[in-house]
Scaffold this motif. Structure first.
Motif, short mmCIF file in Angstrom:
data_model
loop_
_atom_site.label_atom_id
_atom_site.label_comp_id
_atom_site.label_asym_id
_atom_site.label_seq_id
_atom_site.Cartn_x
_atom_site.Cartn_y
_atom_site.Cartn_z
N GLY A 260 0.79 -1.23 0.00
CA GLY A 260 0.00 0.00 0.00
C GLY A 260 0.81 1.27 0.00
N GLY A 261 2.02 1.23 0.59
CA GLY A 261 2.84 2.41 0.61
C GLY A 261 2.58 3.30 1.82
N TYR A 262 3.07 4.53 1.74
CA TYR A 262 3.09 5.47 2.86
C TYR A 262 1.68 5.83 3.32
CZ TYR A 262 4.38 9.79 5.34
OH TYR A 262 4.56 10.78 6.28
N LYS A 263 1.39 5.61 4.60
CA LYS A 263 0.13 5.96 5.27
C LYS A 263 -1.08 5.21 4.75
CE LYS A 263 1.38 10.51 7.07
NZ LYS A 263 0.99 11.93 7.17
N VAL A 264 -0.91 4.20 3.91
CA VAL A 264 -2.03 3.37 3.49
C VAL A 264 -2.27 2.31 4.54
CG1 VAL A 264 -2.86 1.72 1.76
CG2 VAL A 264 -1.65 3.77 1.04
N GLN A 265 -3.53 2.15 4.94
CA GLN A 265 -3.90 1.16 5.95
C GLN A 265 -4.78 0.08 5.35
OE1 GLN A 265 -2.73 1.01 9.04
NE2 GLN A 265 -1.49 2.85 8.67
N GLN A 289 5.12 -1.13 13.38
CA GLN A 289 4.14 -0.33 12.66
C GLN A 289 4.72 0.96 12.10
OE1 GLN A 289 0.79 -0.54 11.59
NE2 GLN A 289 1.32 -2.70 11.87
N ASN A 290 5.87 1.40 12.61
CA ASN A 290 6.52 2.58 12.06
C ASN A 290 7.25 2.27 10.76
OD1 ASN A 290 5.82 4.60 13.99
ND2 ASN A 290 7.24 3.65 15.43
N GLU A 291 7.39 0.99 10.45
CA GLU A 291 7.99 0.58 9.19
C GLU A 291 6.91 0.31 8.15
OE1 GLU A 291 11.95 -1.78 10.85
OE2 GLU A 291 10.33 -2.88 9.89
N PHE A 292 7.20 0.65 6.91
CA PHE A 292 6.27 0.30 5.84
C PHE A 292 7.07 -0.02 4.59
CE2 PHE A 292 6.99 4.78 5.25
CZ PHE A 292 6.98 4.98 3.88
N ILE A 293 6.50 -0.86 3.73
CA ILE A 293 7.13 -1.21 2.46
C ILE A 293 6.68 -0.17 1.44
CG2 ILE A 293 7.42 -3.00 0.70
CD1 ILE A 293 6.49 -5.02 2.83
N SER A 294 7.63 0.54 0.85
CA SER A 294 7.27 1.61 -0.07
C SER A 294 7.35 1.18 -1.53
CB SER A 294 8.17 2.83 0.15
OG SER A 294 9.50 2.54 -0.24
N ASN A 295 8.08 0.10 -1.83
CA ASN A 295 8.14 -0.39 -3.20
C ASN A 295 8.56 -1.84 -3.20
OD1 ASN A 295 7.97 -0.36 -6.01
ND2 ASN A 295 9.07 1.58 -6.20
N ILE A 296 8.24 -2.54 -4.28
CA ILE A 296 8.51 -3.96 -4.37
C ILE A 296 8.69 -4.34 -5.83
CG2 ILE A 296 6.04 -4.56 -4.45
CD1 ILE A 296 6.76 -7.04 -2.75
N CYS A 297 9.60 -5.26 -6.12
CA CYS A 297 9.77 -5.74 -7.48
C CYS A 297 10.31 -7.17 -7.45
CB CYS A 297 10.70 -4.83 -8.29
SG CYS A 297 12.42 -4.80 -7.72
N MET A 309 12.44 -5.46 -1.83
CA MET A 309 11.54 -4.49 -1.22
C MET A 309 12.34 -3.33 -0.63
SD MET A 309 8.78 -6.96 0.75
CE MET A 309 10.03 -7.71 1.80
N ILE A 310 11.75 -2.14 -0.67
CA ILE A 310 12.28 -1.00 0.08
C ILE A 310 11.45 -0.85 1.34
CG2 ILE A 310 12.73 1.48 0.09
CD1 ILE A 310 12.95 1.40 -2.91
N VAL A 311 12.09 -0.92 2.49
CA VAL A 311 11.42 -0.80 3.78
C VAL A 311 11.89 0.49 4.44
CG1 VAL A 311 11.03 -1.84 6.05
CG2 VAL A 311 11.25 -3.30 4.02
N MET A 312 10.94 1.33 4.85
CA MET A 312 11.26 2.63 5.43
C MET A 312 10.75 2.70 6.86
SD MET A 312 10.65 5.33 2.34
CE MET A 312 11.57 5.18 0.80
#
Length: 326
Positions: A260-265, A289-297, A309-312
């Motif tokens: 979902g990316g940034y702030k998507v629940q 929960q402060n971590e989220f996956i922002s992109n995947i390939c 995956m990019i994890v932020m």
């Protein structure tokens, strides 16, 4: 691992009829990559991305040897090998990169950005502008998302209608166009975030304007006609798509991974099976929960699939690449 039943769109009651219609086909000796969500977190190779703490979103694509990362608010891309060693920094000479793709036919990465498509040859460390992409009005058109399969290149063109082009490689000749009105079911469909393909279907993540719902729709690979209307996989805040992008990647002929990316629940990794109609979501653990996956390939190396995956982390600003080989 948290496994959930298929999700509803809230406007549709959950019933025995799924909105993702099963696709029936016969494939002899078909090998399916089984995804173990727990292993993705536990056994992936990880390395930090330095000097990128201000970037909420980064474009990414991978080949069998390399990972190309960049975009955000920077005109620089960074090339890594699969072990995390940085090889090159590439100046793309335009405002950011909106999406990246690897082409086996060209043996190069394709870079979609504002008013241009570029090609990067790793072995030569050479950046080339693709000159024969005919944008009618460069002020109103930019290449938002791209996907490659064989000799086909698909481009989501953001022109207010977000039409989709199919181009033939290696000459970049446009052979098919899907208009925005053919993509959107109604005016309530806001925009496309991402396009990807597995050679069987074309997947697009689409946002609904009033509810900020994200869903995945599938289109026939040859005709580009919608075959599946996806169930809701998350809810955003309605932010500009550059921050809040719902991304997907195919992992075989039938399954897709979606983030979902940034702030998507919910803050989750979603697995969608287009043949059975099943959806499974694995939410981030409560202490993460402060971590989220922002992109995947995904990419392949000697019949081994690689998920990147990019994890932020919003608290620490740390950005990591997770590389999972299976």
């Amino acid at each position: 691992m948290l496994t959930k039943p298929p999700l509803t769109n809230r406007t549709n009651q959950l019933s025995s009829t799924l909105l993702i219609k099963p696709r029936v086909h016969t494939i002899l000796n078909h090998k399916k990559h089984q995804i173990n969500f727990e292993q993705i977190d536990r056994y992936s190779h990880k390395f930090n991305l330095l000097n990128l703490s201000n970037e909420k979103w980064l474009a990414m694509a991978s080949s069998d040897k390399y990972i190309l990362i960049g975009g955000g608010s920077s005109s620089s891309l960074r090339l890594f090998d699969l072990q995390g060693n940085e090889k090159y920094i590439i100046d793309i000479k335009t405002f950011a990169a909106f999406d990246l793709a690897w082409s086996n036919v060209l043996n190069a990465f394709l870079i979609a950005g504002y008013d241009r498509l570029q090609m990067y040859n790793v072995e030569k460390n050479q950046l080339t502008l693709v000159n024969n992409i005919d944008l009618i009005n460069k002020k109103d058109n930019y290449l938002w998302s791209i996907a490659c399969h064989g000799t086909d290149l698909f481009i989501v063109l953001s022109d207010g209608l977000e039409s989709v082009w199919r181009l033939s490689l290696p000459k970049f000749q446009r052979v098919q166009t899907l208009s925005g009105s053919e993509i959107r079911e109604s005016n309530s469909d806001d925009r496309i975030s991402c396009i990807r393909t597995n050679g069987q279907s074309i997947g697009m993540t689409i946002r609904q304007r009033t509810t900020n719902q994200w869903r995945v729709d599938l289109f026939d690979y040859n005709t580009m006609i919608r075959t599946h209307r996806g169930l809701t996989i998350g809810y955003g805040t309605g932010a500009f798509n550059f921050l809040e992008r719902c991304m997907l990647t195919p992992i075989n002929d039938d399954q897709w991974l979606i983030i979902g990316g940034y702030k998507v629940q919910p803050n989750a990794l979603t697995l969608m099976d287009e043949r059975t109609g099943e959806i499974k979501q694995t939410e981030r653990q409560s202490d993460k929960q402060n971590e989220f996956i922002s992109n995947i390939c995904t990419s392949n190396n000697n019949n081994q699939q690689i998920i990147t995956m990019i994890v932020m982390n919003n608290e620490t600003g740390q950005r990591q690449i997770h590389v999972f080989e299976q």
